[in-house]
Design an enzyme around this catalytic site. Structure first.
Site, short mmCIF file in Angstrom:
data_model
loop_
_atom_site.label_atom_id
_atom_site.label_comp_id
_atom_site.label_asym_id
_atom_site.label_seq_id
_atom_site.Cartn_x
_atom_site.Cartn_y
_atom_site.Cartn_z
N THR A 96 1.82 -3.81 -7.99
CA THR A 96 1.24 -2.57 -8.52
C THR A 96 1.98 -1.34 -7.99
O THR A 96 2.55 -1.38 -6.89
CB THR A 96 -0.25 -2.49 -8.11
OG1 THR A 96 -0.74 -1.18 -8.35
CG2 THR A 96 -0.46 -2.79 -6.62
N ASP A 97 1.90 -0.25 -8.74
CA ASP A 97 2.52 1.00 -8.27
C ASP A 97 1.81 1.55 -7.03
O ASP A 97 2.36 2.40 -6.32
CB ASP A 97 2.57 2.05 -9.39
CG ASP A 97 1.21 2.46 -9.93
OD1 ASP A 97 0.17 1.89 -9.50
OD2 ASP A 97 1.16 3.36 -10.79
N GLU A 98 0.56 1.08 -6.78
CA GLU A 98 -0.20 1.62 -5.64
C GLU A 98 0.46 1.30 -4.30
O GLU A 98 0.12 1.93 -3.29
CB GLU A 98 -1.64 1.09 -5.65
CG GLU A 98 -2.39 1.53 -6.88
CD GLU A 98 -3.91 1.50 -6.74
OE1 GLU A 98 -4.41 1.35 -5.62
OE2 GLU A 98 -4.57 1.64 -7.77
N TYR A 142 -6.83 -2.45 -0.51
CA TYR A 142 -6.27 -3.19 -1.67
C TYR A 142 -4.76 -3.05 -1.74
O TYR A 142 -4.03 -4.04 -1.80
CB TYR A 142 -6.92 -2.68 -2.97
CG TYR A 142 -6.10 -3.01 -4.21
CD1 TYR A 142 -5.98 -4.32 -4.67
CD2 TYR A 142 -5.41 -2.00 -4.92
CE1 TYR A 142 -5.21 -4.63 -5.79
CE2 TYR A 142 -4.65 -2.31 -6.04
CZ TYR A 142 -4.55 -3.62 -6.46
OH TYR A 142 -3.78 -3.92 -7.56
N LYS A 179 -1.63 -5.75 -1.30
CA LYS A 179 -0.61 -6.00 -2.33
C LYS A 179 0.79 -5.73 -1.77
O LYS A 179 1.73 -6.48 -2.03
CB LYS A 179 -0.86 -5.12 -3.56
CG LYS A 179 -2.10 -5.44 -4.37
CD LYS A 179 -2.09 -6.82 -5.02
CE LYS A 179 -1.10 -6.93 -6.15
NZ LYS A 179 -1.23 -8.26 -6.86
P1 NAD Z 1 -8.87 -8.72 -12.29
O1 NAD Z 1 -9.67 -8.39 -11.07
O2 NAD Z 1 -9.42 -8.40 -13.63
O3 NAD Z 1 -8.51 -10.28 -12.29
C1 NAD Z 1 -8.19 -10.99 -11.14
C2 NAD Z 1 -8.42 -12.47 -11.42
O4 NAD Z 1 -8.04 -13.21 -10.25
C3 NAD Z 1 -9.89 -12.83 -11.70
O5 NAD Z 1 -9.96 -13.64 -12.85
C4 NAD Z 1 -10.32 -13.59 -10.46
O6 NAD Z 1 -11.31 -14.59 -10.72
C5 NAD Z 1 -9.02 -14.22 -10.02
N1 NAD Z 1 -9.00 -14.57 -8.59
C6 NAD Z 1 -9.41 -13.79 -7.54
N2 NAD Z 1 -9.24 -14.47 -6.39
C7 NAD Z 1 -8.71 -15.69 -6.71
C8 NAD Z 1 -8.29 -16.81 -5.95
N3 NAD Z 1 -8.41 -16.82 -4.62
N4 NAD Z 1 -7.80 -17.87 -6.59
C9 NAD Z 1 -7.69 -17.87 -7.96
N5 NAD Z 1 -8.06 -16.84 -8.72
C10 NAD Z 1 -8.56 -15.75 -8.11
O7 NAD Z 1 -7.48 -8.02 -12.06
P2 NAD Z 1 -6.45 -7.41 -13.13
O8 NAD Z 1 -6.77 -5.98 -13.33
O9 NAD Z 1 -6.35 -8.32 -14.29
O10 NAD Z 1 -5.11 -7.46 -12.27
C11 NAD Z 1 -4.32 -8.64 -12.25
C12 NAD Z 1 -3.14 -8.45 -11.30
O11 NAD Z 1 -2.38 -7.32 -11.72
C13 NAD Z 1 -3.56 -8.14 -9.86
O12 NAD Z 1 -2.68 -8.82 -9.01
C14 NAD Z 1 -3.40 -6.63 -9.72
O13 NAD Z 1 -3.07 -6.29 -8.40
C15 NAD Z 1 -2.23 -6.39 -10.67
N6 NAD Z 1 -2.20 -5.05 -11.31
C16 NAD Z 1 -3.29 -4.56 -11.95
C17 NAD Z 1 -3.21 -3.33 -12.60
C18 NAD Z 1 -4.40 -2.74 -13.34
O14 NAD Z 1 -4.33 -1.59 -13.77
N7 NAD Z 1 -5.48 -3.48 -13.56
C19 NAD Z 1 -2.02 -2.62 -12.58
C20 NAD Z 1 -0.91 -3.15 -11.90
C21 NAD Z 1 -1.02 -4.38 -11.28
O1 DAU Z 2 -2.16 1.77 -10.42
C1 DAU Z 2 -2.44 0.44 -10.64
C2 DAU Z 2 -3.83 0.12 -10.13
O2 DAU Z 2 -4.75 0.71 -11.06
C3 DAU Z 2 -4.09 -1.36 -9.99
O3 DAU Z 2 -3.24 -1.87 -9.00
C4 DAU Z 2 -5.55 -1.64 -9.62
O4 DAU Z 2 -5.80 -3.04 -9.59
C5 DAU Z 2 -6.42 -0.99 -10.66
O5 DAU Z 2 -7.79 -1.17 -10.31
C6 DAU Z 2 -6.11 0.49 -10.79
O6 DAU Z 2 -6.50 1.22 -9.58
P1 DAU Z 2 -7.18 2.65 -9.66
O7 DAU Z 2 -7.92 2.91 -8.42
O8 DAU Z 2 -6.20 3.68 -10.11
O9 DAU Z 2 -8.18 2.38 -10.91
P2 DAU Z 2 -9.71 2.76 -11.17
O10 DAU Z 2 -10.00 2.42 -12.58
O11 DAU Z 2 -10.61 2.23 -10.12
O12 DAU Z 2 -9.70 4.34 -11.01
C7 DAU Z 2 -8.83 5.16 -11.81
C8 DAU Z 2 -9.03 6.60 -11.38
O13 DAU Z 2 -10.33 7.03 -11.77
C9 DAU Z 2 -8.96 6.82 -9.88
O14 DAU Z 2 -8.38 8.07 -9.62
C10 DAU Z 2 -10.42 6.85 -9.44
C11 DAU Z 2 -11.11 7.44 -10.65
N1 DAU Z 2 -12.50 6.99 -10.89
C12 DAU Z 2 -12.74 5.67 -10.97
C13 DAU Z 2 -14.01 5.18 -11.19
C14 DAU Z 2 -14.28 3.69 -11.26
C15 DAU Z 2 -13.53 7.93 -11.09
O15 DAU Z 2 -13.31 9.15 -11.05
N2 DAU Z 2 -14.78 7.45 -11.33
C16 DAU Z 2 -15.08 6.11 -11.37
O16 DAU Z 2 -16.26 5.75 -11.57
#
Ligand code: NAD
Ligand code: DAU
Length: 353
Positions: free
Chosen positions: A139-141, A164, A168
């Protein structure tokens, strides 16, 4: 390819499986997911009986099980999505994040190394079976927060701020070490914020869409001026497949589509689209350690691998809002918790696993 997709019942993993079925159906997909609260098999109910797709409920930290799966399905590629992914939860309870995201990744790397190395007992050997690859979905985080100017490149120093992102970043470093020390054929991708269908409504966009549809308050953290760089989930999926096929071993690729938006602007756009008034906006206490701005420089993947995103933010967000309106049952089951019974009902009773 026989691709082990970990975390395939989550938001991005389930979209990746669907995208692969549409765009590269020749590959076998082995979906391994523990089904934590974030895993939802209802997101894949139209695919579960497809040829070339199999689901196994397992923990990526379970080395014996991972070993068995590698052997049984002759795994040639790993796309590791499995993780704890929600920043707010990592602030409440960091331990599971470190455990799953770091040690889970290491267990998978060890299994792949054992299975793919041509001389697994020889610690000096760097020879692997031809064509195998481990792709770590990061992730970019991991880069931390930006000020008003600049973007994250692949050489930006890692500076994670939440439990988190620290977990990562640690997993990224473990991957790097396995490449440097053991020659493990791998890539790391670092994507910006994803949005799209099947996202759990604890994340910003689906939470705001749902609350707006219900006429409930929209909780905006702090001043709402934090900036995220949004990418439609299917563009993330196409980028991952591109890196899987063409990524140069040992390289990191940033993924993003140049779509920076302040949180408050997204919230207002959702309100307008759903015909609701701004009185639903409720400013709440800020997230501790809240990163102010993320922005991805995508030059490397666009120029060296020729990948481009296909969605504009406007098109993607309107489609996403429409998807949540058109799929009330999926949303209702997530909110009521009924989705958690799906595995029990369909896999242990119907399919007799
Ligand atoms: P998500 O939380 O929706 O899905 C995670 C999945 O992993 C779930 O299905 C969960 O059951 C499974 N899981 C958790 N622990 C496990 C374990 N020990 N063994 C097997 N499975 C397990 O997450 P997402 O948003 O789909 O993100 C997927 C990946 O992409 C993550 O690694 C996250 O860091 C990365 N990512 C997410 C975003 C975003 O914006 N959502 C952006 C960049 C990178
Ligand atoms: O940048 C990639 C990441 O984006 C991934 O690695 C993470 O898995 C994914 O959860 C996401 O992280 P963020 O913290 O950016 O996403 P989130 O949707 O939780 O929040 C997005 C922005 O919105 C953040 O600045 C916090 C804000 N927010 C979020 C929630 C849930 C609010 O203001 N109110 C809210 O209720």
């Amino acid at each position: 390819m026989n691709i082990l997709v970990t975390g395939g019942a989550g938001f991005i993993g389930s979209n990746f499986i669907r995208w692969m079925k549409q765009h590269a159906p020749e590959h076998k997909l082995i979906n391994v997911d523990l089904l934590t609260y974030a895993g939802n098999l209802e997101s894949l109910c139209d695919i579960e009986q497809d040829e070339g797709y199999v689901f196994i409920r397992a923990d990526i930290r379970d080395r014996a099980k991972m070993n068995e799966i590698f052997q049984l399905y002759d795994i040639t590629h790993v796309v590791n999505f499995a993780a704890e992914s929600h920043v707010d939860r990592s602030i409440e309870d960091p331990e599971v994040f470190l455990n799953t995201n770091i040690l889970g990744t290491q267990a998978l790397l060890d299994t792949a190394k054992k299975y793919w190395k041509t001389a697994p007992e020889d610690k000096y050997s760097r020879d692997y079976r031809a064509g195998v690859k481990f792709l770590q979905v990061s992730t970019d985080e991991v880069y931390g927060a930006l000020g008003k100017e600049g973007k994250f490149t692949e050489t930006t120093p890692l500076s994670p701020n939440s439990p988190y992102s620290a977990a990562k970043a640690s997993a990224d470093l473990v991957c790097r070490a396995y490449y440097e020390t053991f020659g493990m054929p791998l890539n790391i991708t670092r994507c910006s914020n994803n949005y799209g269908p099947y996202q759990f409504p604890e994340k910003l966009i689906p939470l705001m869409i749902h609350n707006c549809m219900e006429g409930k308050p929209l909780p905006v953290y702090g001043d709402g001026m934090q900036i995220r760089d949004w990418l439609h989930v299917t563009d993330h999926c196409s980028a991952i497949y591109t890196v899987l096929l063409q990524g140069q071993l040992g390289e990191v690729y940033n993924i993003g589509g140049n779509n920076e938006r302040a949180n408050i602007d997204i919230v207002k756009l959702i309100l307008r689209t759903l015909g609701r008034g701004e009185e639903l906006i409720t400013y709440v206490k800020d997230r501790p350690g809240h990163d102010r701005r993320y922005a991805i420089d995508n030059t490397k993947i666009t120029t060296t691998l020729d990948w481009t995103p296909s969605y504009t933010f406007e098109q993607g967000i309107f489609e996403t809002i429409a998807w949540y309106q058109e799929n009330p049952i999926w949303l209702e089951h997530v909110l009521s918790g009924a989705y958690e019974d799906y595995y029990e009902r369909m896999y242990t009773q119907s399919f007799g696993e």
